[in-house]
Enzyme design. Structure first.
Site, PDB file in Angstrom:
ATOM      1  N   HIS A 119       5.103 -18.136 -21.065  1.00  0.00           N
ATOM      2  CA  HIS A 119       5.421 -19.560 -20.043  1.00  0.00           C
ATOM      3  C   HIS A 119       6.794 -19.988 -20.215  1.00  0.00           C
ATOM      4  CE1 HIS A 119       4.396 -23.660 -19.319  1.00  0.00           C
ATOM      5  NE2 HIS A 119       3.757 -23.010 -18.375  1.00  0.00           N
ATOM      6  N   SER A 320     -11.400 -12.464 -20.145  1.00  0.00           N
ATOM      7  CA  SER A 320     -10.661 -13.477 -19.414  1.00  0.00           C
ATOM      8  C   SER A 320     -11.459 -14.280 -18.173  1.00  0.00           C
ATOM      9  CB  SER A 320      -9.429 -12.686 -19.158  1.00  0.00           C
ATOM     10  OG  SER A 320      -8.925 -13.337 -17.818  1.00  0.00           O
TER      11      SER A 320
HETATM   12  C1  LIG Z   1      -0.377 -24.323 -19.477  1.00  0.00           C
HETATM   13  C2  LIG Z   1       0.547 -23.456 -20.572  1.00  0.00           C
HETATM   14  C3  LIG Z   1       1.725 -23.863 -21.095  1.00  0.00           C
HETATM   15  C4  LIG Z   1       2.032 -25.227 -20.946  1.00  0.00           C
HETATM   16  O1  LIG Z   1       1.324 -26.405 -21.312  1.00  0.00           O
HETATM   17  P1  LIG Z   1       1.414 -27.741 -20.768  1.00  0.00           P
HETATM   18  O2  LIG Z   1       0.334 -28.426 -21.425  1.00  0.00           O
HETATM   19  O3  LIG Z   1       1.595 -27.600 -19.434  1.00  0.00           O
HETATM   20  O4  LIG Z   1       2.662 -28.234 -21.341  1.00  0.00           O
HETATM   21  C5  LIG Z   1       2.389 -23.033 -21.961  1.00  0.00           C
HETATM   22  N1  LIG Z   1       2.031 -21.845 -22.180  1.00  0.00           N
HETATM   23  C6  LIG Z   1       1.067 -21.417 -21.688  1.00  0.00           C
HETATM   24  C7  LIG Z   1       0.708 -19.729 -21.666  1.00  0.00           C
HETATM   25  C8  LIG Z   1       0.251 -22.283 -20.508  1.00  0.00           C
HETATM   26  O5  LIG Z   1      -0.784 -21.676 -19.993  1.00  0.00           O
END
Ligand SMILES: *Cc1c(COP(=O)(O)O)cnc(C)c1O
Length: 380
Positions: A119, A320
Site C-alpha cells: 500500500h 479473498s
Molecule cells: C486501506 C489500506 C491501508 C490504509 O489504511 P487507511 O485506513 O486507509 O489509512 C493500508 N494498507 C492496506 C493493504 C490497505 O488496504
C-alpha cells in the site's frame, strides 16, 4: 438557527452521499452499519489522548472501550495474552506508521523490505522515518516473490531486517505468508528482525479463513494493523494497531501535562471511533464476524461466476472477497466507482454488497457489450 441556503446545501449533500453510497463496489468500506444508539455521545468532547491503558488527567474519554477493542483483535490475532498492547488509530496508515516506528526504534540501522504490491502509505511512512528500504518483486497474483526476497536478503545479511508484509493487497487482496518469510529469515540466520503485518484490508476476517493463512502473532508477526472503517464499518475512518507490550515499552515517555505516557503517534485522539468499533464487536461477537465474512465470500463467488459466464476472465486469491478482472469502460468505472490500476480492476464484496447489486453491474456490462458490437443500438 442556520439560514435556508445552508439547509438546502445540507439536503443536497445528503442526497449526493446516499446516491454515491448505493453505487459503490470498488472500494473496501462497509456501509451497512447502524450506530444510531451512539448519537447521544456527539454531545461530548471525547478525546482519548494518552495511553489507553493509563488513567490520564483528562477524563472525557472512552479508554475502557478502546482497550476492549484491542483485546478483541489481540485474541483474533493469537497474541500472547500476557504481552500485547495497542490502540485505536486514525486508520491503517497510522497503524503502519506505528509498526514501522517501533521496528526502527528497535533496529535503528535496519533495512526495510516490502513488495511492489504494498500500500502507498508504507512508502510514505518509510520516507518519514528515514529508513533505507528495498522493494521486492511481486508474483502475478500480488503476493511477495519469496525467491526474490531470499536472494535480496542474502546480500544484506549484515543488516537487521524489518519486513513489511501485506495481508490483503489493495488491488488483488493477495496475502504474504508470514511464517514462510519468517523461515527464510531463520534460514539466513538473520536474528535481528521485525515483521510488521499490514492487515488493513483482510485482518478483520483473516482468522475465519479456511484453510488458515499465516499472518498473525503465532505465525511470527511482531505487530499487526487493520482499518476499522473497511470490513467492520464506521462513519469515521479509523484503525487499530496491535503489538507486543514489551516492544511498546521501549518507546514510551511519561508526560506530566497529560498525566499519562506518550505512547501514541498523535496527541489528541478520536474517542468516538473506539466507541463505534466497540459497539460493532458487542453487536456481532466473534461468530457475527465469521458469518459476515462467509456472506461476503459467497457474494464474491457469485460475482466471479457471473463474470466468467459473460466470458470475462475473473479470478480471486484464496479466501479473498475481492474479484479481479480486466478494466471496464469508463462510464461503468465511474458509475460503480471501480478502482483501476495496470489494466486491472476489481469488485470488493464487502458485507453490504448484495447479489442484486452484482446483477445490476453485470447488466451494465452486458449492455455495454451489446452497444459495442451492434452500433445501431447505441442510438436508443
Ligand atoms: C486501506 C489500506 C491501508 C490504509 O489504511 P487507511 O485506513 O486507509 O489509512 C493500508 N494498507 C492496506 C493493504 C490497505 O488496504
Amino acid at each position: 438557527m442556520v439560514d435556508a441556503n445552508c439547509t438546502l446545501q445540507l439536503k443536497r449533500l445528503k442526497e449526493n452521499l446516499a446516491d454515491a453510497r448505493d453505487k459503490f463496489l470498488g472500494y473496501p468500506v462497509s456501509k451497512d452499519f447502524d450506530y444510531s444508539a451512539l448519537n447521544q455521545f456527539f454531545q461530548y468532547p471525547i478525546n482519548n489522548l494518552g495511553d489507553p491503558y493509563e488513567d490520564s488527567t483528562y477524563r472525557v474519554q472512552t479508554h475502557e472501550m478502546e482497550r476492549e477493542v484491542v483485546d478483541f483483535f489481540a485474541e483474533l490475532f493469537r497474541a500472547n495474552p500476557k504481552d500485547y498492547w495497542g490502540y485505536v488509530t486514525n486508520g491503517g496508515s497510522e497503524s503502519n506508521l506505528y509498526g514501522l516506528y517501533i521496528a526502527r526504534e528497535m533496529y535503528p540501522k535496519a533495512m526495510v523490505y516490502y513488495s511492489e504490491s504494498t500500500h502507498y502509505s508504507v512508502r510514505k511512512n518509510i520516507h518519514l522515518l528515514n529508513i533505507p528500504s528495498i522493494v521486492i518483486r511481486s508474483q502475478e497474483n500480488g503476493e511477495i516473490d519469496y525467491d526474490d526476497f531470499e536472494n535480496t536478503l542474502q546480500f544484506n545479511r549484515d543488516k537487521a531486517a524489518i519486513v513489511l508484509t501485506t495481508f490483503g493487497t489493495t488491488m488483488t487482496e493477495a496475502k504474504d505468508d508470514v511464517s514462510r518469510l519468517k523461515s527464510i529469515l531463520k534460514k539466513l540466520a538473520i536474528q535481528d528482525h521485525y515483521i510488521h503485518c499490514d492487515a488493513a484490508l483482510s485482518g478483520s476476517y483473516g482468522a475465519f479463513m479456511e484453510p488458515r493463512q499465516a499472518f498473525d502473532f503465532k505465525d511470527g508477526a511482531d505487530s499487526i494493523s487493520i482499518s476499522g472503517h473497511k470490513f467492520v464499518g464506521s462513519p469515521i475512518p479509523c484503525g487499530v494497531i496491535i503489538t507486543k507490550r514489551s516492544l511498546k515499552d521501549r518507546i514510551s515517555k511519561g508526560i506530566s501535562y497529560i498525566g499519562s505516557s506518550d505512547t501514541t503517534i498523535t496527541g489528541s485522539r478520536n474517542g468516538h471511533s473506539p466507541l463505534f468499533l466497540w459497539y460493532a464487536i458487542q453487536k456481532l461477537g466473534k461468530e457475527g464476524f465469521r458469518k459476515r465474512y462467509q456472506k461476503s465470500l459467497e457474494v464474491a463467488t457469485y460475482c466471479k461466476a457471473a463474470l466468467i459466464e459473460l466470458g470475462i476472465p475473473a479470478w480471486s486469491n484464496p479466501g479473498s472477497i475481492t474479484v479481479v478482472f480486466p478494466k471496464v469502460e469508463e462510464h461503468i468505472k465511474q458509475k460503480w466507482q471501480l478502482a483501476t490500476e495496470d489494466e486491472q480492476t476489481h469488485i470488493i464484496c464487502m458485507p453490504n454488497v448484495t447479489k442484486d447489486q452484482i446483477d445490476a453491474f453485470i447488466q451494465d456490462l452486458q449492455l455495454a457489450e451489446l452497444t459495442a458490437v451492434t452500433p445501431c443500438l447505441s442510438t436508443f
